[in-house]
Design a protein around this motif. Structure first.
Motif, PDB file in Angstrom:
ATOM      1  N   GLU A 259      42.228  13.633  12.516  1.00  0.00           N
ATOM      2  CA  GLU A 259      43.065  13.806  11.327  1.00  0.00           C
ATOM      3  C   GLU A 259      44.142  12.719  11.263  1.00  0.00           C
ATOM      4  O   GLU A 259      44.823  12.455  12.249  1.00  0.00           O
ATOM      5  N   HIS A 260      44.294  12.125  10.095  1.00  0.00           N
ATOM      6  CA  HIS A 260      45.293  11.075   9.876  1.00  0.00           C
ATOM      7  C   HIS A 260      46.438  11.621   9.033  1.00  0.00           C
ATOM      8  O   HIS A 260      46.223  12.114   7.919  1.00  0.00           O
ATOM      9  N   PHE A 261      47.666  11.520   9.577  1.00  0.00           N
ATOM     10  CA  PHE A 261      48.858  12.023   8.910  1.00  0.00           C
ATOM     11  C   PHE A 261      49.836  10.891   8.607  1.00  0.00           C
ATOM     12  O   PHE A 261      49.882   9.889   9.325  1.00  0.00           O
ATOM     13  N   VAL A 262      50.614  11.090   7.541  1.00  0.00           N
ATOM     14  CA  VAL A 262      51.607  10.112   7.108  1.00  0.00           C
ATOM     15  C   VAL A 262      52.931  10.832   6.894  1.00  0.00           C
ATOM     16  O   VAL A 262      52.991  11.839   6.173  1.00  0.00           O
ATOM     17  N   HIS A 263      53.993  10.322   7.513  1.00  0.00           N
ATOM     18  CA  HIS A 263      55.339  10.851   7.278  1.00  0.00           C
ATOM     19  C   HIS A 263      56.022   9.969   6.254  1.00  0.00           C
ATOM     20  O   HIS A 263      56.154   8.753   6.442  1.00  0.00           O
ATOM     21  N   ASP A 264      56.481  10.591   5.160  1.00  0.00           N
ATOM     22  CA  ASP A 264      57.193   9.860   4.115  1.00  0.00           C
ATOM     23  C   ASP A 264      58.261  10.782   3.544  1.00  0.00           C
ATOM     24  O   ASP A 264      57.949  11.829   2.980  1.00  0.00           O
ATOM     25  N   GLY A 265      59.522  10.402   3.710  1.00  0.00           N
ATOM     26  CA  GLY A 265      60.605  11.240   3.223  1.00  0.00           C
ATOM     27  C   GLY A 265      60.655  12.551   3.974  1.00  0.00           C
ATOM     28  O   GLY A 265      60.635  12.591   5.204  1.00  0.00           O
ATOM     29  N   ASP A 266      60.691  13.648   3.232  1.00  0.00           N
ATOM     30  CA  ASP A 266      60.799  14.963   3.872  1.00  0.00           C
ATOM     31  C   ASP A 266      59.458  15.684   3.946  1.00  0.00           C
ATOM     32  O   ASP A 266      59.426  16.911   4.064  1.00  0.00           O
ATOM     33  N   TRP A 267      58.368  14.923   3.907  1.00  0.00           N
ATOM     34  CA  TRP A 267      57.048  15.546   4.006  1.00  0.00           C
ATOM     35  C   TRP A 267      56.165  14.794   4.991  1.00  0.00           C
ATOM     36  O   TRP A 267      56.307  13.589   5.184  1.00  0.00           O
ATOM     37  N   VAL A 268      55.251  15.558   5.587  1.00  0.00           N
ATOM     38  CA  VAL A 268      54.129  14.982   6.318  1.00  0.00           C
ATOM     39  C   VAL A 268      52.893  15.253   5.476  1.00  0.00           C
ATOM     40  O   VAL A 268      52.647  16.401   5.064  1.00  0.00           O
ATOM     41  N   TYR A 269      52.134  14.191   5.187  1.00  0.00           N
ATOM     42  CA  TYR A 269      50.958  14.287   4.330  1.00  0.00           C
ATOM     43  C   TYR A 269      49.687  14.099   5.153  1.00  0.00           C
ATOM     44  O   TYR A 269      49.657  13.305   6.093  1.00  0.00           O
ATOM     45  N   LEU A 270      48.646  14.826   4.771  1.00  0.00           N
ATOM     46  CA  LEU A 270      47.329  14.642   5.377  1.00  0.00           C
ATOM     47  C   LEU A 270      46.525  13.697   4.490  1.00  0.00           C
ATOM     48  O   LEU A 270      46.361  13.941   3.292  1.00  0.00           O
ATOM     49  N   ASP A 271      46.018  12.605   5.099  1.00  0.00           N
ATOM     50  CA  ASP A 271      45.319  11.584   4.324  1.00  0.00           C
ATOM     51  C   ASP A 271      43.804  11.682   4.431  1.00  0.00           C
ATOM     52  O   ASP A 271      43.094  11.393   3.462  1.00  0.00           O
ATOM     53  N   GLY A 272      43.267  12.043   5.610  1.00  0.00           N
ATOM     54  CA  GLY A 272      41.817  12.106   5.743  1.00  0.00           C
ATOM     55  C   GLY A 272      41.387  12.247   7.189  1.00  0.00           C
ATOM     56  O   GLY A 272      42.208  12.477   8.089  1.00  0.00           O
ATOM     57  N   TYR A 273      40.080  12.067   7.404  1.00  0.00           N
ATOM     58  CA  TYR A 273      39.458  12.309   8.708  1.00  0.00           C
ATOM     59  C   TYR A 273      38.601  11.104   9.096  1.00  0.00           C
ATOM     60  O   TYR A 273      37.915  10.525   8.263  1.00  0.00           O
ATOM     61  N   GLU A 274      38.617  10.773  10.384  1.00  0.00           N
ATOM     62  CA  GLU A 274      37.892   9.601  10.865  1.00  0.00           C
ATOM     63  C   GLU A 274      36.909   9.984  11.970  1.00  0.00           C
ATOM     64  O   GLU A 274      37.199  10.822  12.820  1.00  0.00           O
ATOM     65  N   ASP A 275      35.744   9.333  11.942  1.00  0.00           N
ATOM     66  CA  ASP A 275      34.758   9.429  13.016  1.00  0.00           C
ATOM     67  C   ASP A 275      34.866   8.145  13.830  1.00  0.00           C
ATOM     68  O   ASP A 275      34.492   7.072  13.361  1.00  0.00           O
ATOM     69  N   LYS A 276      35.416   8.254  15.032  1.00  0.00           N
ATOM     70  CA  LYS A 276      35.627   7.060  15.851  1.00  0.00           C
ATOM     71  C   LYS A 276      34.306   6.449  16.318  1.00  0.00           C
ATOM     72  O   LYS A 276      34.246   5.254  16.618  1.00  0.00           O
ATOM     73  N   GLY A 277      33.260   7.256  16.383  1.00  0.00           N
ATOM     74  CA  GLY A 277      31.971   6.740  16.831  1.00  0.00           C
ATOM     75  C   GLY A 277      31.307   5.839  15.811  1.00  0.00           C
ATOM     76  O   GLY A 277      30.767   4.788  16.153  1.00  0.00           O
ATOM     77  N   THR A 278      31.370   6.227  14.545  1.00  0.00           N
ATOM     78  CA  THR A 278      30.720   5.453  13.480  1.00  0.00           C
ATOM     79  C   THR A 278      31.689   4.568  12.709  1.00  0.00           C
ATOM     80  O   THR A 278      31.263   3.662  11.989  1.00  0.00           O
ATOM     81  N   GLY A 279      32.989   4.864  12.848  1.00  0.00           N
ATOM     82  CA  GLY A 279      33.989   4.123  12.079  1.00  0.00           C
ATOM     83  C   GLY A 279      34.147   4.631  10.655  1.00  0.00           C
ATOM     84  O   GLY A 279      34.920   4.076   9.879  1.00  0.00           O
ATOM     85  N   ALA A 280      33.433   5.706  10.300  1.00  0.00           N
ATOM     86  CA  ALA A 280      33.512   6.251   8.944  1.00  0.00           C
ATOM     87  C   ALA A 280      34.851   6.954   8.737  1.00  0.00           C
ATOM     88  O   ALA A 280      35.340   7.663   9.626  1.00  0.00           O
ATOM     89  N   TYR A 281      35.425   6.743   7.562  1.00  0.00           N
ATOM     90  CA  TYR A 281      36.673   7.404   7.203  1.00  0.00           C
ATOM     91  C   TYR A 281      36.434   8.245   5.961  1.00  0.00           C
ATOM     92  O   TYR A 281      35.909   7.759   4.958  1.00  0.00           O
ATOM     93  N   ASN A 282      36.807   9.518   6.030  1.00  0.00           N
ATOM     94  CA  ASN A 282      36.607  10.453   4.930  1.00  0.00           C
ATOM     95  C   ASN A 282      37.953  10.803   4.306  1.00  0.00           C
ATOM     96  O   ASN A 282      38.687  11.640   4.850  1.00  0.00           O
ATOM     97  N   PRO A 283      38.309  10.162   3.197  1.00  0.00           N
ATOM     98  CA  PRO A 283      39.605  10.465   2.580  1.00  0.00           C
ATOM     99  C   PRO A 283      39.619  11.855   1.957  1.00  0.00           C
ATOM    100  O   PRO A 283      38.622  12.313   1.392  1.00  0.00           O
ATOM    101  N   GLN A 284      40.753  12.520   2.099  1.00  0.00           N
ATOM    102  CA  GLN A 284      40.963  13.829   1.482  1.00  0.00           C
ATOM    103  C   GLN A 284      41.981  13.662   0.362  1.00  0.00           C
ATOM    104  O   GLN A 284      43.048  13.086   0.576  1.00  0.00           O
TER     105      GLN A 284
END
Length: 247
Positions: free
Chosen positions: A89-114
């Motif tokens: 899971e990829h998270f981003v902190h910006d201001g007063d929120w933490v946002y979830l951006d997407g999911y990554e498969d380290k084996g294939t390098g595929a990134y699934n944006p949410q």
């Protein structure tokens, strides 16, 4: 009252409602002076291992900060830890929120944006819901400051994968800091996340997850976890954080 006046009145009512709900969510959070980072440890290379009720290794997590307010977390079984990570899971902190951006498969390098199509915030009973403004489609996952009142987040959206688009609904209730008596780490200051997740990933839309987890200040996530639905099936699964370390 004219149509324009009625429209203005409705807009004002919604605006006031949003102020009241957001005010209830923020509460005296700044006065408390605590942040999600103190409980999640997302800004440090931290890790932990949970054991089940029999004391057997059951789950493991590790945070990896990637810079500029970004951090990724891996959850997996300890037995699978030496294999390439999936679902990171990829998270981003910006201001007063933490946002979830997407999911990554380290084996294939595929990134699934949410990306969300709608989001709402309300009180701890998931009442008095108002819409949240978009942050580039990223999901509002949790407040950065720890409020003194519980609040609810409901997000609907999609996850884009190589196999197609998955639709989801994610409902969370975050509860304010209290103290937790733990099996292995003594009495710990903690916050609580209760979440339910629905998706249509290879099946009709249905609930896939229902669980409550507690995060410990200075300890990280998974302090205590109790799940009653997993992979769409009724379960009764409990695990407790036993070991923590940095790497």
């Amino acid at each position: 009252m004219s149509a324009r006046s009625r429209s203005s009145a409705r807009w004002l009512s919604v605006a006031i409602g949003m102020v009241l709900v957001i005010g209830a969510v923020t509460g005296t959070a700044d006065a408390a002076g605590e942040t999600y980072d103190q409980y999640s440890l997302m800004s440090s290379r931290s890790a932990g291992q949970l054991v089940d009720t029999a004391g057997a290794p059951a789950s493991q997590w590790a945070w990896n900060p990637t810079g500029a307010g970004r951090s990724e977390i891996r959850w997996d079984t300890p037995a699978n830890w030496n294999n390439p990570a999936t679902g990171v899971e990829h998270f981003v902190h910006d201001g007063d929120w933490v946002y979830l951006d997407g999911y990554e498969d380290k084996g294939t390098g595929a990134y699934n944006p949410q990306r969300v199509t709608s989001e709402q915030v309300g009180d701890g009973d998931c009442a008095h819901l108002v819409s949240l403004p978009s942050h580039g489609g990223q999901q509002h996952y949790v407040r950065w400051t720890v409020p003194t009142a519980a609040y609810c987040l409901i997000a609907d959206g999609t996850i884009t994968t190589a196999a197609g688009v998955v639709h989801f609904r994610h409902r969370q209730i975050w509860r304010p800091a209290t103290t937790c008596a733990t099996r292995f780490l003594g009495t710990v200051a903690c916050i609580e996340q209760q979440e339910t997740w629905w998706d249509d990933n290879g099946h009709p839309m249905r609930m896939q997850i229902d669980r409550t987890q507690k995060l410990g200040r200075g300890k990280g996530p998974g302090l205590q976890i109790h799940a009653t639905v997993g992979e769409g099936k009724p379960i009764d699964w409990t695990a407790d954080l036993r070991y923590t370390w940095t790497w």
